[in-house]
Design an enzyme around this catalytic site. Structure first.
Site, PDB file in Angstrom:
ATOM      1  N   LYS A 207      19.194  57.346  51.176  1.00 37.76           N
ATOM      2  CA  LYS A 207      20.381  57.225  50.331  1.00 37.76           C
ATOM      3  C   LYS A 207      21.086  55.940  50.723  1.00 37.76           C
ATOM      4  CE  LYS A 207      24.387  59.765  48.589  1.00 37.76           C
ATOM      5  NZ  LYS A 207      25.204  58.577  48.418  1.00 37.76           N
TER       6      LYS A 207
ATOM      7  N   ARG B  37      27.538  52.368  37.640  1.00 38.10           N
ATOM      8  CA  ARG B  37      27.459  53.740  37.159  1.00 38.10           C
ATOM      9  C   ARG B  37      28.624  54.122  36.265  1.00 38.10           C
ATOM     10  NH1 ARG B  37      27.584  57.588  42.246  1.00 38.10           N
ATOM     11  NH2 ARG B  37      28.999  59.068  41.321  1.00 38.10           N
TER      12      ARG B  37
ATOM     13  N   GLU C 223      19.730  50.821  43.636  1.00 41.78           N
ATOM     14  CA  GLU C 223      20.937  50.574  44.422  1.00 41.78           C
ATOM     15  C   GLU C 223      20.847  49.144  44.976  1.00 41.78           C
ATOM     16  OE1 GLU C 223      22.925  53.412  44.655  1.00 41.78           O
ATOM     17  OE2 GLU C 223      24.312  52.920  46.260  1.00 41.78           O
TER      18      GLU C 223
HETATM   19  P1  AMP Z   1      27.614  60.018  45.807  1.00 39.11           P
HETATM   20  O1  AMP Z   1      28.117  58.663  45.422  1.00 39.11           O
HETATM   21  O2  AMP Z   1      27.972  60.420  47.174  1.00 39.11           O
HETATM   22  O3  AMP Z   1      27.904  61.056  44.748  1.00 39.11           O
HETATM   23  O4  AMP Z   1      26.011  59.950  45.844  1.00 39.11           O
HETATM   24  C1  AMP Z   1      25.210  59.648  44.746  1.00 39.11           C
HETATM   25  C2  AMP Z   1      24.897  58.176  44.730  1.00 39.11           C
HETATM   26  O5  AMP Z   1      23.961  57.840  45.761  1.00 39.11           O
HETATM   27  C3  AMP Z   1      24.207  57.674  43.498  1.00 39.11           C
HETATM   28  O6  AMP Z   1      25.088  57.466  42.441  1.00 39.11           O
HETATM   29  C4  AMP Z   1      23.589  56.383  43.965  1.00 39.11           C
HETATM   30  O7  AMP Z   1      24.545  55.345  43.824  1.00 39.11           O
HETATM   31  C5  AMP Z   1      23.393  56.565  45.444  1.00 39.11           C
HETATM   32  N1  AMP Z   1      21.997  56.506  45.896  1.00 39.11           N
HETATM   33  C6  AMP Z   1      21.581  55.841  46.996  1.00 39.11           C
HETATM   34  N2  AMP Z   1      20.278  55.986  47.181  1.00 39.11           N
HETATM   35  C7  AMP Z   1      19.810  56.768  46.186  1.00 39.11           C
HETATM   36  C8  AMP Z   1      18.532  57.286  45.846  1.00 39.11           C
HETATM   37  N3  AMP Z   1      17.448  57.029  46.592  1.00 39.11           N
HETATM   38  N4  AMP Z   1      18.452  58.068  44.746  1.00 39.11           N
HETATM   39  C9  AMP Z   1      19.535  58.343  43.989  1.00 39.11           C
HETATM   40  N5  AMP Z   1      20.772  57.889  44.270  1.00 39.11           N
HETATM   41  C10 AMP Z   1      20.914  57.104  45.354  1.00 39.11           C
END
Ligand code: AMP
Length: 596
Positions: A265, A286, A316
């Site tokens: 992530k 996004r 990303e």
């Molecule tokens: P959050 O911002 O905490 O809701 O986490 C989701 C976000 O993680 C997504 O919108 C992406 O920007 C990010 N992200 C980072 N790495 C990945 C990945 N391998 N797959 C999907 N999302 C990712």
């Protein structure tokens, strides 16, 4: 009665402004839509949402507040003292326009118009008003500020006071009707499909195209089947799929059927890259902000990696130290998000992108394929390079492998891992926060450090060292059920001097005279602001507290204990993307279980 006049539309705005109840808002918009001829539908939809075009491609009027005030002064024929007096009294340029233009128009106006008074009685249609605003956006270059003021003055003159009020608000981007995208989605389902149960079909179509006007016209003219066959298309951003969160690897594996794909992530900026059929490349965040001008290096690298055929991929962007071969922290990347001086930062802060999904390729929408199939397509179409790679990923089916992969991700400067469903049902769900993707972040390992993305809704003036600044902020979460922002904590800690300066200017821009309709609060801060600015917060605990408005399932009020700003403004997040009341309830439950 079918209407086309802008004045008639404004009477609906007046009705909308008077209520905060979601069902009433929907009913008013439903009625409005049923009275709107197809030719006027496009501007009507945008204006109800307080926009002049789809969010991803909204025209920029380029009218600063002082220019709008000047236009209003010209139109009303009043001194700057008088204009400011009224504006200070009511605190809203729209209302000030209504008041000032209701008064007898003075002779200075006629002077401004060169004696031509025939225009006063013009009855502008919605589309005419819209076109005139779009024309203002097209004025650029030397002397354009003057021309913009002149065009806006003329427009104000041609409108009645109520019309002027809403044009002024549209121009300032502060329509304040409290209408969210989903409210309009439901109204479209009711007005044109005759059934609110068909809302998910309208919603899906919208998530794939991101343009509610297009969807409204399609629903009205072609009906349900056309909406069902909507496909994603390069050049139109797709609403991003989002993840749920869980804090226990075992539970995650169980939820995903025993095995899943885990991916790093990355702690960066999510993007959607589109190359359309005309060879036009664009990069959206996004929340559908156009990142294209900010990241020419990323676009170049993606073009090289993905070729010249139309495509949509997601990934990303991170800042990258190529010498040490390491990801650099998020804050550094944020320095690349700027409008000016982009070139200078290109070398100073090199970037790298990690791709994790593909939505369109080979002339087809591939969102309905399973994740393993999409991943295969992505690998096939991406010639990886130093600047563009696929996300690091692995299939795991036990907790040990899961944890080991997590540790690797943390070592690689990532914030955790994403666990993704790999069954046949693992489609790309545009706009959904479902259980096909589950995030597992570093913070969950330490008992006390969940992060929350909250939005600022108000602020108190600071004292002592913080005199002249906002010292404490009022923060809210989002409740999708009621489409409101209930307050969740006050925030004062973690704000450094730079933050105080930044907040002073940013909050001034978002300031509104009274509590926004979609904010739920019993506290009365010194100023209210539109819920727009998202900040990341850590806290020690979720506790019960009678002063905030987030509640658990039993109606107990909740609040964050010892909230602290992490230093990250989540300007990549829309206020509708922040931590939800439901997530807070889930977290609270997890906490209690962990303690037991
Ligand atoms: P959050 O911002 O905490 O809701 O986490 C989701 C976000 O993680 C997504 O919108 C992406 O920007 C990010 N992200 C980072 N790495 C990945 C990945 N391998 N797959 C999907 N999302 C990712």
């Amino acid at each position: 009665m079918i209407y086309v006049e802008f004045t008639a539309l404004c009477s609906y705005f007046e009705q909308l402004e008077k209520t905060a109840k979601r069902l009433e808002l929907i009913a008013i918009i439903q009625e409005l839509l049923s009275q709107t001829p197809t030719e006027e539908l496009e501007p009507v939809i945008y204006m109800v949402l307080g926009q002049l075009g789809p969010k991803y491609d909204e025209p920029n009027l380029g009218i600063a507040e002082r220019m709008a005030i000047e236009a209003l002064r010209n139109a009303a024929g009043v001194s700057s003292k008088k204009a400011n007096e009224v504006l200070n009294q009511v605190g809203d340029l729209g209302e000030a326009a209504r008041i000032l233009l209701s008064k007898e128009r003075s002779s200075s106006l006629e002077m401004f118009l060169g004696g031509d008074s025939s225009v006063y009685s013009a009855k502008l249609s919605v589309r005419q008003v819209w076109n005139r605003l779009l024309d203002i956006a097209l004025l650029t270059g030397e002397g354009s500020a003057k021309m913009k003021i002149r065009s806006l003055t003329k427009l104000l003159v041609d409108l009645d006071p109520i019309g002027a009020k809403y044009v002024m608000r549209l121009v300032m981007g502060k329509m304040r009707l409290g209408v969210a995208d989903m409210t309009v989605v439901e109204a479209i389902a009711r007005a044109y499909l005759g059934d609110k149960e068909l809302k998910p079909i309208v919603e899906q179509a919208y998530f794939k195209r991101s343009d509610l006007a297009e969807i409204a016209i399609m629903a009205k003219e072609q009906g349900v089947e056309a909406l069902k066959s909507v496909r994603v298309e390069p050049g139109r951003p797709v609403q991003c799929m989002a993840a749920q969160r869980l804090s226990d690897p075992e539970e995650i594996l169980e939820k995903l059927g025993g095995s899943c794909q885990v991916e790093y992530k990355y702690d960066g900026l999510r993007f959607q890259y589109h190359l359309d059929k005309n060879g036009h490349a664009r990069l959206w965040s996004r929340r559908q902000e156009d990142l294209t001008p900010m990241f020419p290096d990323v676009i170049n690298a993606l073009k090289n990696a993905l070729g010249n055929a139309p495509i949509i991929v997601e990934g990303e962007i991170v800042a990258y130290d190529y010498e040490k071969d390491r990801i650099i922290e998020f804050q550094t990347l944020m320095q690349r998000r700027r409008k000016y001086g982009i070139e200078a930062k290109l070398e100073e802060i090199p970037s790298k992108s990690f791709l994790f999904d593909i939505l369109y390729v080979d002339g087809k929408d591939v969102t309905s394929l399973s994740l393993p199939k999409r991943r295969e397509l992505l690998a096939r179409h991406c010639s990886c390079s130093k600047k563009t790679e696929l996300s690091t990923s692995e299939i795991v089916s036990n907790v040990d492998d899961f944890n080991e992969f997590f540790d690797q991700a943390i070592d690689a400067n990532c914030e955790g891992i994403m666990a993704k469903d790999i069954s046949t049902k693992s489609v790309y769900e545009a706009g959904a926060r479902g259980w096909l993707w589950i995030k597992y972040k570093a913070d969950y390992r330490s008992e006390l450090a969940d992060t929350f993305d909250l939005v600022v809704v108000g602020a108190w003036f600071g004292r002592g060292r913080r005199g002249g600044y906002y010292g404490t902020l009022l923060m809210a979460a989002y409740d999708p059920e009621s489409d409101t922002f209930p307050t969740f904590c006050k925030l004062g800690s973690g704000l450094n001097d730079e933050d105080l300066e930044y907040l002073k200017t940013e909050l001034e821009k978002l300031r509104v005279p009274d509590k926004p309709k979609n904010v739920s609060s019993e506290l009365e801060p010194d100023i209210w602001v539109e819920p727009k600015l998202v900040m990341e917060i850590v806290a020690t605990e979720i506790t019960q507290s009678p002063i905030h408005m987030v509640t658990d399932e039993d109606g107990n009020r909740l609040a964050l204990r010892f909230p602290r700003f992490t230093g990250r403004y989540r300007d990549d997040k829309d206020p509708y993307d922040i931590t939800t009341v439901q997530e807070i309830r889930e977290l609270k439950k997890l906490r209690i279980q962990n303690r037991d």
